[in-house]
Scaffold this motif. Structure first.
Motif, short mmCIF file in Angstrom:
data_model
loop_
_atom_site.label_atom_id
_atom_site.label_comp_id
_atom_site.label_asym_id
_atom_site.label_seq_id
_atom_site.Cartn_x
_atom_site.Cartn_y
_atom_site.Cartn_z
N LEU A 130 0.82 -1.21 0.00
CA LEU A 130 0.00 0.00 0.00
C LEU A 130 0.86 1.26 0.00
O LEU A 130 0.43 2.30 -0.51
N GLY A 131 2.07 1.17 0.52
CA GLY A 131 2.99 2.30 0.49
C GLY A 131 3.50 2.60 -0.91
O GLY A 131 3.90 3.73 -1.20
N ILE A 132 3.49 1.61 -1.77
CA ILE A 132 3.93 1.79 -3.16
C ILE A 132 2.81 2.38 -4.01
O ILE A 132 3.05 3.13 -4.94
N TRP A 133 1.58 2.04 -3.66
CA TRP A 133 0.42 2.44 -4.46
C TRP A 133 0.30 3.96 -4.48
O TRP A 133 0.31 4.61 -3.45
N ARG A 134 0.20 4.55 -5.68
CA ARG A 134 0.07 6.00 -5.84
C ARG A 134 -1.22 6.39 -6.57
O ARG A 134 -1.41 7.55 -6.88
N GLY A 135 -2.04 5.42 -6.88
CA GLY A 135 -3.28 5.74 -7.56
C GLY A 135 -3.57 4.77 -8.70
O GLY A 135 -2.88 3.77 -8.88
N GLU A 136 -4.59 5.10 -9.44
CA GLU A 136 -5.07 4.26 -10.53
C GLU A 136 -3.93 3.82 -11.43
O GLU A 136 -3.10 4.63 -11.85
#
Length: 180
Positions: A130-136
């Motif tokens: 989740l820390g890597i996730w930046r959006g769509e």
């Protein structure tokens, strides 16, 4: 090199952003995203042509693809990052290039694989994802046919990461996870 496909596309070299304009246009950037999504795998020129010019390829698609690859190599400053193979191209795998989508999926898989591990270990893996996730994923290619499977896979993995993190957090706190 670092390539971000989650949220708006971004490229970094040695911690500094590479201006997307240095790639020489939207087609070169689309080709970079295509190669990054399938990093390490050879993407044949016919597949590249279909992704870049769906339904209406130019008179010389192979020549145009070679020009786009040359622009990508120049912008990245390292010819070896885009390998030429039999009938296509591949973005080099290994430690020289990091792709956020790949790291995200790896962290989600680590959390899923740790189902029998302590909840804190699972939670750490899902939090890393989740820390890597930046959006769509691949928002520039929302309607592109070539991007649909990758977008779907990444979006479902995001939901798995949210669910896994929530379940592990509840277990860590001593609460029973919700019944399924």
């Amino acid at each position: 090199f670092r390539i971000r496909l989650l949220g708006r596309c971004a490229v970094e070299r040695d911690g500094q952003g590479v201006a997307l304009a240095s790639f020489g246009g939207r087609l070169a950037r689309r080709l970079l995203r295509l190669l990054a999504l399938q990093r390490g795998a050879l993407v044949v020129k016919e597949q590249i042509a279909d992704a870049l010019w769906p339904g209406s390829p130019p008179a010389d698609p192979a020549g145009n693809i070679e020009v786009l690859v040359s622009r990508i190599r120049r912008a990245m400053g390292d010819r070896a990052l885009v390998r030429t193979g039999p009938g296509g191209y591949a973005l080099a795998d290994g430690d020289r290039c990091w792709v956020d989508a790949e790291a995200f999926l790896s962290a989600v898989q680590a959390g899923q694989a740790a189902r029998t591990a302590r909840p804190a270990e699972r939670l750490a893996s899902f939090r890393a994802a989740l820390g890597i996730w930046r959006g769509e994923p691949l928002p520039e290619d929302t309607y592109a046919d070539w991007a649909q499977a990758g977008r779907r896979l990444l979006s479902l993995a995001y939901l798995d990461a949210l669910d896994g993190a929530a379940t592990a957090a509840l277990e860590t706190a001593g609460a029973a996870p919700p019944a399924r």
